[in-house]
Scaffold this active site. Structure first.
Site, short mmCIF file in Angstrom:
data_model
loop_
_atom_site.label_atom_id
_atom_site.label_comp_id
_atom_site.label_asym_id
_atom_site.label_seq_id
_atom_site.Cartn_x
_atom_site.Cartn_y
_atom_site.Cartn_z
N SER A 45 0.89 -1.27 -0.11
CA SER A 45 0.11 0.31 0.05
C SER A 45 0.96 1.33 -0.08
O SER A 45 0.31 2.35 -0.73
CB SER A 45 -0.90 0.28 1.66
N GLU A 46 2.47 1.79 1.00
CA GLU A 46 2.76 2.67 0.58
C GLU A 46 4.40 1.94 0.26
O GLU A 46 4.82 0.71 1.32
CB GLU A 46 3.23 2.93 1.37
N THR A 47 5.01 2.73 -0.41
CA THR A 47 6.35 2.62 -0.46
C THR A 47 7.45 3.90 0.38
O THR A 47 6.86 4.62 -0.94
CB THR A 47 6.97 2.10 -1.36
#
Length: 286
Positions: A45-47
């Site tokens: 969902s996030e980096t």
């Protein structure tokens, strides 16, 4: 190109729970398009990309870094769980010597400080305003059908829509609720809504959790986010007013699940406290 990369499960003390985020440590600037390519490759969902602000900075000694967050589809202005993951990597793996770290972000300066076996994030607090049901009826119907709704609020700062389900429902109902995210991009394509928060009041005894939530953001390429710090910058404001409390314990009811301790501050911001488990470390080669 070789980059140190980690995956940390945020808002949990156990591996394979909470919300996983990839964290890249950048000695030098990346080409703009490479950020998005890496985020798409990681497919979380996030980096998060933590970068040195000055050539003389050091990941172990310095206390201030730049920080950006990317979903597989786009850059986002605020991400709590990937900020927690970034701080956990710096504190626990890089052995940063400072008790508090400052991150320069699109949402201003965010701080993360050590607190025994957890990390406290200093985040903005965003107010919500009543939203007319008829204006977003199609969106709600597409997402949750005929599920009974008690309140609808909108956060213009974050473009998040908060939908409070009827108090007649319990945690189990929210956990098992089938949410249709596939059609939401067609139903809402004006850009007004970038995230959908479903939330529910906690148990009457107030001894377990003050409120529950789930979060959906297909508009930025995330069908359901497991545990969402940015959503709690909105939820904290709403439930503090509803419950008359400044300190709350929250649980996000995704399949992975995550705990958040919340404290509203006198300066109009919110402290969100959580743990993190680092489950992978390695080198990204491109």
């Amino acid at each position: 190109m070789k980059l140190p990369i980690f995956i940390a499960d945020a808002f949990t003390a156990r591996a394979f729970h909470g919300n996983p985020a990839a964290v890249c440590l950048l000695e030098n600037k990346l080409d703009e398009d490479v950020h998005q390519k890496i985020a798409r490759e990681m497919n979380l969902s996030e980096t998060a990309f933590v970068r040195k602000l000055q050539p003389t900075d050091d990941f172990t000694q310095s206390s201030c870094f730049g920080l950006r967050w990317f979903t597989p589809a786009s850059e986002v202005p605020l991400c709590g769980h990937a900020t927690l993951a970034s701080a956990a990597v710096l504190f626990y793996k890089i052995k940063n010597v400072n008790s508090t770290l400052t991150f320069v972000t699109l949402s201003g300066e965010l701080k993360a400080r050590r607190a025994e076996d957890s990390i406290v994030l200093d985040l903005p607090l965003y107010p919500t305003f009543p939203q007319d049901f008829h204006e977003i009826e199609a969106l709600i119907k597409a997402a949750i059908g005929d599920t009974m709704v008690q309140d609808i609020q909108y956060s213009p700062d974050t473009r998040k829509l908060l939908v409070r389900l009827s108090d007649s429902y319990n945690r189990s109902f929210l956990e098992t609720l089938k949410v249709n995210t596939e059609t939401l991009l067609q139903v809402e394509n004006t850009g007004k809504v970038k995230g959908l928060i479903l939330t529910l009041k906690g148990e009457p005894d107030g001894q377990t959790y003050d409120f529950y939530s789930r979060y959906f953001a297909p508009w930025v390429g995330v069908a359901e986010d497991p545990v969402t710090g940015s959503a709690h910058t909105v939820l904290s404001s709403y439930w503090s007013q509803q419950l008359g409390k400044k300190n709350m314990h929250a649980f996000q009811c995704s399949r992975r699940g995550g705990d958040l301790d919340i404290s509203l501050r006198a300066d109009g911001r919110v402290d969100v406290r959580g743990s993190a488990a680092i489950v992978l470390e390695g080198t990204l080669t491109a």
